[in-house]
Design a protein around this motif. Structure first.
Motif, short mmCIF file in Angstrom:
data_model
loop_
_atom_site.label_atom_id
_atom_site.label_comp_id
_atom_site.label_asym_id
_atom_site.label_seq_id
_atom_site.Cartn_x
_atom_site.Cartn_y
_atom_site.Cartn_z
N GLY A 332 -4.65 -8.48 -56.09
CA GLY A 332 -4.64 -8.16 -54.67
C GLY A 332 -3.65 -9.01 -53.91
O GLY A 332 -2.88 -9.77 -54.50
N VAL A 333 -3.69 -8.91 -52.57
CA VAL A 333 -2.72 -9.65 -51.76
C VAL A 333 -2.97 -11.15 -51.86
O VAL A 333 -2.06 -11.94 -52.09
CB VAL A 333 -2.78 -9.19 -50.29
CG1 VAL A 333 -1.94 -10.09 -49.42
CG2 VAL A 333 -2.31 -7.74 -50.17
N ILE A 334 -4.24 -11.55 -51.77
CA ILE A 334 -4.53 -12.98 -51.62
C ILE A 334 -4.11 -13.80 -52.84
O ILE A 334 -3.45 -14.82 -52.72
CB ILE A 334 -6.03 -13.18 -51.29
CG1 ILE A 334 -6.31 -14.64 -50.93
CG2 ILE A 334 -6.95 -12.78 -52.42
CD1 ILE A 334 -6.44 -14.84 -49.48
N HIS A 335 -4.45 -13.32 -54.04
CA HIS A 335 -4.12 -14.11 -55.22
C HIS A 335 -2.64 -13.97 -55.61
O HIS A 335 -2.10 -14.86 -56.27
CB HIS A 335 -5.05 -13.75 -56.38
CG HIS A 335 -6.47 -14.04 -56.05
ND1 HIS A 335 -6.95 -15.32 -55.90
CD2 HIS A 335 -7.51 -13.23 -55.78
CE1 HIS A 335 -8.23 -15.28 -55.57
NE2 HIS A 335 -8.60 -14.01 -55.48
N SER A 336 -2.02 -12.87 -55.19
CA SER A 336 -0.58 -12.77 -55.40
C SER A 336 0.15 -13.81 -54.55
O SER A 336 1.09 -14.44 -55.01
CB SER A 336 -0.08 -11.36 -55.03
OG SER A 336 -0.73 -10.39 -55.80
N ILE A 337 -0.31 -13.96 -53.31
CA ILE A 337 0.35 -14.90 -52.41
C ILE A 337 0.08 -16.35 -52.83
O ILE A 337 0.98 -17.18 -52.82
CB ILE A 337 -0.10 -14.66 -50.95
CG1 ILE A 337 0.53 -13.36 -50.45
CG2 ILE A 337 0.28 -15.81 -50.05
CD1 ILE A 337 2.04 -13.37 -50.44
N LEU A 338 -1.16 -16.65 -53.20
CA LEU A 338 -1.45 -18.02 -53.65
C LEU A 338 -0.55 -18.38 -54.83
O LEU A 338 0.00 -19.48 -54.91
CB LEU A 338 -2.92 -18.16 -54.03
CG LEU A 338 -3.30 -19.55 -54.57
CD1 LEU A 338 -3.12 -20.61 -53.48
CD2 LEU A 338 -4.72 -19.57 -55.10
N PHE A 339 -0.40 -17.44 -55.74
CA PHE A 339 0.44 -17.67 -56.92
C PHE A 339 1.89 -17.84 -56.51
O PHE A 339 2.58 -18.77 -56.97
CB PHE A 339 0.29 -16.48 -57.89
CG PHE A 339 0.63 -16.80 -59.32
CD1 PHE A 339 1.93 -17.02 -59.71
CD2 PHE A 339 -0.38 -16.85 -60.29
CE1 PHE A 339 2.24 -17.29 -61.04
CE2 PHE A 339 -0.08 -17.13 -61.62
CZ PHE A 339 1.23 -17.35 -61.99
N ALA A 340 2.37 -16.97 -55.60
CA ALA A 340 3.78 -17.03 -55.19
C ALA A 340 4.10 -18.34 -54.49
O ALA A 340 5.11 -18.99 -54.77
CB ALA A 340 4.11 -15.84 -54.28
N GLN A 341 3.21 -18.76 -53.58
CA GLN A 341 3.42 -20.02 -52.88
C GLN A 341 3.39 -21.19 -53.88
O GLN A 341 4.23 -22.07 -53.84
CB GLN A 341 2.35 -20.19 -51.79
CG GLN A 341 2.25 -21.57 -51.18
CD GLN A 341 3.46 -21.95 -50.34
OE1 GLN A 341 4.30 -21.12 -50.02
NE2 GLN A 341 3.57 -23.22 -49.99
N SER A 342 2.42 -21.16 -54.80
CA SER A 342 2.29 -22.26 -55.76
C SER A 342 3.50 -22.32 -56.68
O SER A 342 4.03 -23.39 -56.95
CB SER A 342 1.03 -22.08 -56.61
OG SER A 342 -0.09 -21.93 -55.79
N THR A 343 3.92 -21.18 -57.18
CA THR A 343 4.98 -21.18 -58.19
C THR A 343 6.32 -21.62 -57.61
O THR A 343 7.12 -22.23 -58.30
CB THR A 343 5.09 -19.80 -58.86
OG1 THR A 343 5.84 -19.93 -60.06
CG2 THR A 343 5.81 -18.80 -57.99
#
Lengths: 568, 191
Positions: A332-343
């Motif tokens: 979903g949006v939330i875990h995609s964004i957390l991953f993108a910001q982290s990576t």
């Protein structure tokens, strides 16, 4: 966005800090040569390796010898990996019968994996044999992380020692990084991942006949073992083309959690290792707090931007205009964004969504995270190096303001340290902007774009921000598998890596020679809120001054145009 | 000479340790502990391989639940994963999405202004996404019931049974595995 969305992130960050504490202390012990709970098992192996290598554990190196050993070791790594890709057709574990990798692609991949960038202009399941993935790419996943770890430990020693000529032994640091830190963690991760369905096999691809009677060829491979170190070593080079978005690299919410947790774990622990080795734990926390502040600012902007949705999509009938393009339903949006910001914060480059399809402001933050030099926790080792170098700049500015000779953690900062710091901060930035300007002003550069308008510029900026700061993720619409991009990104990756590591070792060598100045009333404290705010301010100001003109023409402009429904 | 021989030695030893011993050791462990999962979670029926539980398949017949659009060539090519990599202001992309929205409305006999769940018309990251959102599955219930001569309540019940939940209620998104759902629909006929 609701509490239900934010709670997992809060939970994630708390758990991460909780794990970073013991791991940070553990690494400090390991690199100080103290006994740990692993010594009983790993110690004998370690001693055998030293005997094989002909290394005397007690014999230390000057910074020049340390740097020389490191560069020779990396040169051999690049050559080895390059040749391996060219001859993979004759080697075992190649059930799909892949032939030699094209030379420019192979060179790019070799430099990319050795510099911990893991920028991939090739597509894993269509290019690399299982042997190359294991004995070539997986190896450099380990070694590049270990080299990064060794470098930062060497830098920290510069602050600890007084009137010393040496900063440690490269081979010892390298071996300890692998045996005590990377391999044990990786084995745990690989087992959990494969329990969830990440494939780990040497069998060839499977031919299936689907429910509707179509032919489907399903690529397999020894994936879990590579994904585990790819996450933990902030490498990010996927086994498959779509990286952790591929269901065989991250099939369930648990694997997603493990992967985003894994990619943050070592970078988040290292500031605490820094504090523990100095025996000034507050100093470690101050650096940690600065990084966390930058992380949270970026996360807030990306989450906001993505949850706004795309007004154009909403107009053509998509519920709330939610931008699920390039995202997987299980994240979903939330875990995609957390991953993108982290990576992008930690220089990993693994992705679980396609960054090219993110909303423009999210893209802007990701480019900014990389362009400031990957110091928001950053790559294993080199991230902390970058932040220490920013801290040196900050103390120089503070020194100018209060009119005293600048010092940091008891070491006087002189022109030599300043020069090295400026080289480290500016080289990747200059390389990124220069290369991007060449790409957008030549036909050969522009012909690789897949999106027109300002988004095209964002694709190019992203490519060089990523390569010059050793991140490795991409706006993958850009066709980077051309001679031009393979060579220019290779150059950027080399500059990014070694213009961080060499100045760091040089600074370490110079600081180690100096006396430690005792704390007096005139000492500018570097463990309080004021220091944290100044450090964060310096990072943002340096980044803003350098990159805002380019970012305005790319993602910022696209954001404004999307709001009024303009397309290209 | 020692300055070159030593790094080569270290490189070779660690290549063997991290590049052969470690991955082969992990392969042995995974094959022993999770043989089905580490070989691709393959679903078979009457000795024929139907696909992998984790890898999506293309469905466009009216009797099956449809998955997400895929940008691989051909769609759901599990040996060449890719996303679309089209940006939020790409005109061609918007046109393609418009067409997909129209098709979903037409196939499911929805009113012309009905809002469509994003995942059903936007391309997945891998091109192999095995899931759709619960909303996207529910939207297709009427069509499936009509085509298969079942009651809507029955189809809806099967969809509800196949919903996969968040991990511990916090991580991931609720979702429906399209292949498993369609298999469940097919098995219903056999009963």
């Amino acid at each position: 966005m609701t509490f239900h969305d934010l709670f997992p992130i809060l939970f994630f960050l708390c758990l991460l800090t909780l794990f970073a504490l013991p791991l940070g202390e553990f690494m400090a012990k390991v690199f100080n040569g103290k006994r740990t709970f692993l010594t009983r098992i790993v110690g004998p192996v370690e001693r055998v390796l030293y005997r094989v290598f002909g290394v005397n554990e007690k014999e230390e190196m000057s910074w020049k010898t340390y740097a020389f050993s490191l560069i020779i070791f990396n040169a051999i790594g690049i050559m080895g990996l390059f040749i391996l890709q060219l001859i993979q057709g004759w080697l075992p574990f190649n059930p799909q019968k892949f032939g030699a990798v094209r030379w420019d692609t192979a060179l790019n991949a070799a430099i990319s994996f050795v510099t911990n960038t893991n920028w991939q202009s090739y597509s894993g399941e269509m290019t690399m044999s299982y042997f190359t993935q294991m004995a070539g790419l997986t190896v450099q996943n380990f070694l590049s992380a270990a080299v990064g770890l060794s470098s930062v430990i060497a830098l920290i020693r510069g602050f600890i020692r007084r009137t010393a000529e040496t900063i440690g032994n490269f081979w010892v640091d390298l071996t300890r990084s692998l045996l005590y830190v990377l391999l044990p963690l990786t084995i745990i991760w690989a087992i959990v991942l494969s329990s969830q369905g990440v494939v780990q096999t040497l069998r060839p691809s499977i031919h299936a006949r689907t429910l509707e009677g179509r032919e489907q060829v399903i690529a397999l491979g020894p994936t879990a073992s590579q994904v585990a170190i790819k996450q933990l070593g902030t490498n990010g080079g996927g086994f498959f083309n779509t990286n952790s978005a591929h269901p065989f690299e991250s099939p369930t919410p648990l694997t997603d959690f493990m992967e985003v947790f894994g990619l943050m774990l070592l970078p988040v622990s290292l500031p605490l290792t820094f504090g523990a080795m100095l025996n000034k734990r507050r100093q470690g926390w101050a650096i940690f707090a600065s990084m966390m502040a930058l992380f949270l600012i970026g996360l807030a902007v990306t989450l906001w931007s993505e949850f706004q949705g795309n007004p154009i999509l909403e107009r053509i009938g998509i519920h709330n205009g939610i931008n699920m393009e390039g995202k997987e339903v299980r994240f979903g949006v939330i875990h995609s964004i957390l991953f993108a910001q982290s990576t992008t914060a930690v220089a990993s480059g693994a992705v679980n969504s396609m960054h090219d399809s993110l909303m423009p402001l999210s893209g802007l933050v990701l480019i900014f995270n990389m362009a400031i030099g990957e110091v928001i926790f950053g790559g294993v080792g080199v991230g902390l190096i970058g932040m220490i170098i920013y801290a040196i700049l900050t103390m120089f500015l503070a020194g100018l303001m209060i009119g005293r000779t600048p010092e940091f953690i008891g070491k006087k900062l002189e022109p030599y340290e300043m020069m090295m710091s400026v080289i480290a901060v500016l080289s990747p930035a200059v390389t990124m902007l220069l290369m991007a300007s060449i790409a957008i002003s030549t036909k050969i550069g522009l012909s690789s774009l897949s999106n027109a308008g300002p988004h095209g510029l964002s694709e190019v900026l992203y490519a060089y921000a990523s390569s010059a700061n050793n991140n490795g993720s991409a706006f993958a619409g850009l066709n980077a598998n051309t001679l031009f991009y393979n060579l220019t990104t290779s150059f950027a990756m080399l500059v990014g890596r070694f213009s961080t590591i060499f100045p760091a070792l040089a600074i370490s060598g110079s600081l180690a020679k100096k006396q430690i100045i005792p704390v007096s009333t005139g000492t500018f404290p570097t463990t309080n809120m004021l220091f944290v705010m100044m450090l964060v301010g310096v990072v943002i100001v340096v980044g803003a001054l350098t990159f805002f003109p380019a970012l305005t023409l790319g993602p910022l402009l696209e954001h404004l145009l999307v709001q009024i429904g303009k397309t290209f | 000479m020692r300055q070159v021989k030593q790094p080569i030695l270290v490189f070779v030893v660690f290549s063997v340790l991290c590049g052969l011993i470690y991955p082969l050791f992990m392969t042995a462990i995974s094959q022993f502990l999770f043989p089905w999962k580490s070989n691709g979670s393959i679903i078979t029926s009457a000795n024929e391989i139907l696909g992998s539980e984790l890898i999506g398949q293309k469905f466009d017949g009216p009797k099956y639940f449809h998955g997400r659009p895929s940008e691989t060539d051909p769609a759901y090519n599990a040996s060449a994963s890719t996303g679309s990599n089209l940006g939020p202001s790409n005109a061609k992309w918007i046109e393609a999405v418009k067409k997909r929205v129209g098709r979903v409305r037409h196939e499911n006999r929805l009113p012309p202004q009905a809002a469509i769940p994003a995942d059903l018309v936007l391309v997945s990251a891998s091109g192999l996404d095995p899931h759709i959102s619960v909303e996207s599955a529910m939207l297709q219930v009427k069509r499936i019931a009509r085509e298969r001569g079942l009651s809507e309540a029955k189809v809806e019940e099967i969809v509800r049974q196949s919903v996969e939940l968040r991990l511990l209620g916090i991580w991931g998104q609720p979702r429906v595995n399209v292949l498993k759902l369609n298999l469940a629909m097919d098995q219903l006929k056999g009963e």
